[in-house]
Write a protein that holds these residues in place. Structure first.
Motif, PDB file in Angstrom:
ATOM      1  N   HIS A  19      -4.888   2.085   8.711  1.00 24.75           N
ATOM      2  CA  HIS A  19      -4.925   3.536   8.849  1.00 24.75           C
ATOM      3  C   HIS A  19      -3.936   4.092   7.825  1.00 24.75           C
ATOM      4  O   HIS A  19      -2.741   3.804   7.900  1.00 24.75           O
ATOM      5  N   ILE A  20      -4.444   4.855   6.865  1.00 27.94           N
ATOM      6  CA  ILE A  20      -3.610   5.359   5.770  1.00 27.94           C
ATOM      7  C   ILE A  20      -3.652   6.883   5.810  1.00 27.94           C
ATOM      8  O   ILE A  20      -4.726   7.479   5.902  1.00 27.94           O
ATOM      9  N   TYR A  21      -2.471   7.498   5.733  1.00 26.80           N
ATOM     10  CA  TYR A  21      -2.370   8.951   5.887  1.00 26.80           C
ATOM     11  C   TYR A  21      -1.129   9.467   5.166  1.00 26.80           C
ATOM     12  O   TYR A  21      -0.228   8.706   4.816  1.00 26.80           O
ATOM     13  N   LYS A  22      -1.110  10.781   4.934  1.00 29.37           N
ATOM     14  CA  LYS A  22       0.074  11.426   4.352  1.00 29.37           C
ATOM     15  C   LYS A  22       0.995  11.835   5.492  1.00 29.37           C
ATOM     16  O   LYS A  22       0.567  12.456   6.459  1.00 29.37           O
ATOM     17  N   ASP A  23       2.273  11.504   5.349  1.00 28.49           N
ATOM     18  CA  ASP A  23       3.243  11.870   6.383  1.00 28.49           C
ATOM     19  C   ASP A  23       3.806  13.266   6.106  1.00 28.49           C
ATOM     20  O   ASP A  23       3.370  13.965   5.187  1.00 28.49           O
ATOM     21  N   GLY A  24       4.781  13.683   6.888  1.00 31.01           N
ATOM     22  CA  GLY A  24       5.378  15.005   6.760  1.00 31.01           C
ATOM     23  C   GLY A  24       6.089  15.241   5.445  1.00 31.01           C
ATOM     24  O   GLY A  24       6.314  16.385   5.049  1.00 31.01           O
ATOM     25  N   ASN A  25       6.443  14.165   4.730  1.00 28.99           N
ATOM     26  CA  ASN A  25       7.101  14.276   3.429  1.00 28.99           C
ATOM     27  C   ASN A  25       6.108  14.173   2.275  1.00 28.99           C
ATOM     28  O   ASN A  25       6.493  13.958   1.127  1.00 28.99           O
ATOM     29  N   ASN A  26       4.822  14.278   2.604  1.00 29.79           N
ATOM     30  CA  ASN A  26       3.747  14.221   1.617  1.00 29.79           C
ATOM     31  C   ASN A  26       3.653  12.848   0.936  1.00 29.79           C
ATOM     32  O   ASN A  26       3.220  12.731  -0.203  1.00 29.79           O
ATOM     33  N   GLN A  27       4.081  11.796   1.633  1.00 26.04           N
ATOM     34  CA  GLN A  27       4.001  10.423   1.142  1.00 26.04           C
ATOM     35  C   GLN A  27       2.868   9.691   1.863  1.00 26.04           C
ATOM     36  O   GLN A  27       2.675   9.877   3.059  1.00 26.04           O
ATOM     37  N   TRP A  28       2.147   8.843   1.146  1.00 23.82           N
ATOM     38  CA  TRP A  28       1.093   8.047   1.758  1.00 23.82           C
ATOM     39  C   TRP A  28       1.719   6.882   2.524  1.00 23.82           C
ATOM     40  O   TRP A  28       2.596   6.193   2.008  1.00 23.82           O
ATOM     41  N   VAL A  29       1.252   6.676   3.757  1.00 23.24           N
ATOM     42  CA  VAL A  29       1.770   5.636   4.644  1.00 23.24           C
ATOM     43  C   VAL A  29       0.591   4.809   5.145  1.00 23.24           C
ATOM     44  O   VAL A  29      -0.468   5.354   5.467  1.00 23.24           O
ATOM     45  N   SER A  30       0.775   3.506   5.239  1.00 20.03           N
ATOM     46  CA  SER A  30      -0.257   2.617   5.767  1.00 20.03           C
ATOM     47  C   SER A  30       0.252   1.926   7.020  1.00 20.03           C
ATOM     48  O   SER A  30       1.364   1.423   7.061  1.00 20.03           O
ATOM     49  N   ASN A  31      -0.594   1.908   8.026  1.00 24.24           N
ATOM     50  CA  ASN A  31      -0.260   1.246   9.275  1.00 24.24           C
ATOM     51  C   ASN A  31      -1.440   0.361   9.665  1.00 24.24           C
ATOM     52  O   ASN A  31      -2.504   0.884   9.977  1.00 24.24           O
ATOM     53  N   PRO A  32      -1.302  -0.959   9.645  1.00 21.03           N
ATOM     54  CA  PRO A  32      -0.163  -1.750   9.180  1.00 21.03           C
ATOM     55  C   PRO A  32      -0.059  -1.695   7.657  1.00 21.03           C
ATOM     56  O   PRO A  32      -1.005  -1.289   6.980  1.00 21.03           O
ATOM     57  N   PRO A  33       1.076  -2.126   7.112  1.00 17.58           N
ATOM     58  CA  PRO A  33       1.242  -2.121   5.657  1.00 17.58           C
ATOM     59  C   PRO A  33       0.187  -2.990   4.967  1.00 17.58           C
ATOM     60  O   PRO A  33      -0.227  -4.014   5.493  1.00 17.58           O
ATOM     61  N   VAL A  34      -0.244  -2.548   3.787  1.00 17.21           N
ATOM     62  CA  VAL A  34      -1.207  -3.317   2.986  1.00 17.21           C
ATOM     63  C   VAL A  34      -0.443  -4.393   2.223  1.00 17.21           C
ATOM     64  O   VAL A  34       0.455  -4.081   1.453  1.00 17.21           O
ATOM     65  N   GLU A  35      -0.789  -5.643   2.455  1.00 19.80           N
ATOM     66  CA  GLU A  35      -0.115  -6.753   1.788  1.00 19.80           C
ATOM     67  C   GLU A  35      -0.998  -7.453   0.766  1.00 19.80           C
ATOM     68  O   GLU A  35      -0.491  -8.089  -0.144  1.00 19.80           O
ATOM     69  N   ASP A  36      -2.305  -7.328   0.899  1.00 18.81           N
ATOM     70  CA  ASP A  36      -3.241  -7.948  -0.037  1.00 18.81           C
ATOM     71  C   ASP A  36      -3.248  -7.150  -1.345  1.00 18.81           C
ATOM     72  O   ASP A  36      -3.480  -5.945  -1.337  1.00 18.81           O
ATOM     73  N   THR A  37      -3.004  -7.819  -2.474  1.00 20.61           N
ATOM     74  CA  THR A  37      -2.882  -7.101  -3.745  1.00 20.61           C
ATOM     75  C   THR A  37      -4.195  -6.452  -4.185  1.00 20.61           C
ATOM     76  O   THR A  37      -4.181  -5.367  -4.755  1.00 20.61           O
ATOM     77  N   ARG A  38      -5.316  -7.098  -3.931  1.00 23.99           N
ATOM     78  CA  ARG A  38      -6.610  -6.503  -4.297  1.00 23.99           C
ATOM     79  C   ARG A  38      -6.876  -5.251  -3.479  1.00 23.99           C
ATOM     80  O   ARG A  38      -7.343  -4.241  -4.009  1.00 23.99           O
ATOM     81  N   LEU A  39      -6.590  -5.323  -2.202  1.00 22.91           N
ATOM     82  CA  LEU A  39      -6.776  -4.153  -1.345  1.00 22.91           C
ATOM     83  C   LEU A  39      -5.804  -3.050  -1.750  1.00 22.91           C
ATOM     84  O   LEU A  39      -6.170  -1.880  -1.796  1.00 22.91           O
TER      85      LEU A  39
END
Length: 53
Positions: A19-39
């Motif tokens: 789940h990837i979204y912009k937080d209150g500081n206008n930064q993109w956040v991924s939950n869970p973090p993306v660890e695969d380099t291709r992804l």
């Protein structure tokens, strides 16, 4: 490999269990973090298209 990006709103989407979204500081956040380099590259390209579109 191609990924299916599912937009939920202009600042939120889901891809391959992340789940990837912009937080209150206008930064993109991924939950869970993306660890695969291709992804991560695909996510970065998708975000660039959103931000520049």
């Amino acid at each position: 490999m191609s990924y299916t990006f599912i937009p939920k709103s202009p600042t939120e989407f889901v891809v391959k269990g992340h789940h990837i979204y912009k937080d209150g500081n206008n930064q993109w956040v991924s939950n869970p973090p993306v660890e695969d380099t291709r992804l991560q590259k695909a996510v970065n390209n998708y975000i660039s298209a959103i931000d520049n579109g």
